[in-house]
Design a protein around this motif. Structure first.
Motif, PDB file in Angstrom:
ATOM      1  N   UNK A  96      11.584   3.131  -6.410  1.00 52.06           N
ATOM      2  CA  UNK A  96      10.176   2.806  -6.714  1.00 52.06           C
ATOM      3  C   UNK A  96      10.124   1.561  -7.593  1.00 52.06           C
ATOM      4  N   UNK A  97      10.977   1.516  -8.620  1.00 51.61           N
ATOM      5  CA  UNK A  97      11.036   0.329  -9.493  1.00 51.61           C
ATOM      6  C   UNK A  97      11.356  -0.919  -8.677  1.00 51.61           C
ATOM      7  N   UNK A  98      12.351  -0.802  -7.800  1.00 54.87           N
ATOM      8  CA  UNK A  98      12.787  -1.959  -7.013  1.00 54.87           C
ATOM      9  C   UNK A  98      11.658  -2.459  -6.101  1.00 54.87           C
ATOM     10  N   UNK A  99      11.043  -1.534  -5.385  1.00 53.17           N
ATOM     11  CA  UNK A  99       9.981  -1.938  -4.456  1.00 53.17           C
ATOM     12  C   UNK A  99       8.805  -2.536  -5.224  1.00 53.17           C
TER      13      UNK A  99
ATOM     14  N   UNK B 284      -1.807   1.519   1.583  1.00 52.57           N
ATOM     15  CA  UNK B 284      -2.610   1.346   0.384  1.00 52.57           C
ATOM     16  C   UNK B 284      -1.693   1.279  -0.840  1.00 52.57           C
ATOM     17  N   UNK B 285      -1.988   0.370  -1.737  1.00 56.96           N
ATOM     18  CA  UNK B 285      -1.136   0.198  -2.901  1.00 56.96           C
ATOM     19  C   UNK B 285      -0.965   1.509  -3.678  1.00 56.96           C
ATOM     20  N   UNK B 286      -2.009   2.315  -3.698  1.00 56.68           N
ATOM     21  CA  UNK B 286      -1.945   3.584  -4.436  1.00 56.68           C
ATOM     22  C   UNK B 286      -0.956   4.559  -3.790  1.00 56.68           C
ATOM     23  N   UNK B 287      -0.655   4.362  -2.511  1.00 55.02           N
ATOM     24  CA  UNK B 287       0.262   5.268  -1.799  1.00 55.02           C
ATOM     25  C   UNK B 287       1.685   4.744  -1.752  1.00 55.02           C
ATOM     26  N   UNK B 288       1.888   3.532  -2.238  1.00 52.42           N
ATOM     27  CA  UNK B 288       3.188   2.884  -2.047  1.00 52.42           C
ATOM     28  C   UNK B 288       4.343   3.708  -2.633  1.00 52.42           C
ATOM     29  N   UNK B 289       4.178   4.186  -3.870  1.00 54.76           N
ATOM     30  CA  UNK B 289       5.258   4.938  -4.510  1.00 54.76           C
ATOM     31  C   UNK B 289       5.588   6.202  -3.710  1.00 54.76           C
TER      32      UNK B 289
ATOM     33  N   UNK C 214       9.144   7.303  -2.123  1.00 63.16           N
ATOM     34  CA  UNK C 214       9.758   8.605  -2.420  1.00 63.16           C
ATOM     35  C   UNK C 214      10.110   9.338  -1.128  1.00 63.16           C
ATOM     36  N   UNK C 215       9.177   9.308  -0.186  1.00 64.75           N
ATOM     37  CA  UNK C 215       9.383   9.973   1.102  1.00 64.75           C
ATOM     38  C   UNK C 215      10.586   9.381   1.833  1.00 64.75           C
TER      39      UNK C 215
END
Lengths: 199, 199
Positions: free
Chosen positions: A91-94, A173-178, A182-183
């Motif tokens: 998540x940090x990397x992306x 959507x940016x809100x769904x990116x993390x 994770x998925x």
């Protein structure tokens, strides 16, 4: 003879990256870089031998900036080497890549330019291969779950996720990116038990 | 008024795709398409309302050609719906895309152009979303192993594999491409048992 003011060189490269992202590879000329960096005409041509040199150094600069960010990631020695930790690191990397939007778009432009220019292709091939090997090596040194194939598949799946997020934001959507990141990790490590903490 | 010779329209779009791949998005002008298609000056502007229209219809044409190929894939009714079948289908799909090299490169150019042109972004977003939903729906109708997330992750991982294969062939040797695809499917479906044959 090439000029050697390092700050000026970096400013020219950062301008080249912005120009690549905004105008595409064909918009990247010495003249455009001079103008974008508010430098006198002829400055860029004093710093870079030719267009291939400018293109490949701009690519290097993107990697440099991304790796600078990566090198500041701290993993506590006692953190369990499990899927959750890998999710957090990915998540940090992306996020770091998505936040450097113009850098990633410039690299995509360079990928396309690599199909047309052998010099760009050679340098970029070495760069991407070295980066992948370095990721695998870090993964192993940190005793992360999964193996070299896991790392390569994360590289593949997350790079295209970033393509979607940056080029067609309506898809991701940016809100769904993390959650997407994770998925991706979870599906690539479905049966891995939590590793032991390393003290 | 727009001309309506369908064969001419398709020839112009195929020229636009080759131009996008060869010259980049900024090289795609009505004039370049006329010249590339050996058509009189002004022909393309009779077929396409403006540059966005030309760009988005060229994108549609790539999908059309890829889907034409996909529609010819036959899965025997009694073939077990297992991982091996999915590997075979994904290898076919990736080969079809890699073989249509200029089509995929043109789509990458359009992705970058989508960051600059809202009209291209909107059409491409709808197109990619529809394609992904259609893949998920086919996957389910054929009772393939895995679920919607599997399909999305295959889409992510295999698209970037194609980016590597087409832009930096030194990274992914063509002889290894099928093995990479197989590995991607296998890692995304690690614990799935073979499904029953459907008769």
């Amino acid at each position: 003879m090439a000029r050697s003011n390092p700050a000026r060189r970096v400013a020219l490269l950062d301008t080249a990256i912005e120009t690549l992202a905004a105008e595409g590879a064909r918009g990247l000329t010495f003249r455009a870089v001079d103008a974008g960096a508010d430098a006198p005409a002829g400055t860029a041509s004093n710093y870079f031998r030719n267009r291939d040199d400018l293109l490949t150094q701009a690519g290097e600069r993107v990697y440099e900036r991304l790796l600078d960010g990566a090198s500041q990631v701290v993993v506590p020695a006692d953190a369990p080497r499990d899927r959750d930790l890998l999710v957090r690191l990915m998540v940090d990397t992306v996020r770091r890549i998505v936040d450097y939007r113009t850098g990633f778009l410039a690299l995509l432009e360079l990928r396309l330019e690599a199909t047309r220019r052998e010099g760009v292709r050679d340098v970029l091939t070495d760069r991407v291969r070295a980066d992948l090997l370095s990721n695998i090596s870090t993964h192993e040194q940190w005793h992360m779950p999964g193996d070299a194939v896991t790392v390569r598949l994360l590289y593949q799946a997350l790079n295209w996720l970033v393509v979607d997020a940056l080029t067609l934001p309506g898809l991701v959507d940016d809100a769904d990116l993390d959650a997407y990141v994770a998925e991706t990790v979870e599906r690539l490590l479905p049966t891995e038990p939590a590793g032991p903490a390393l003290g």
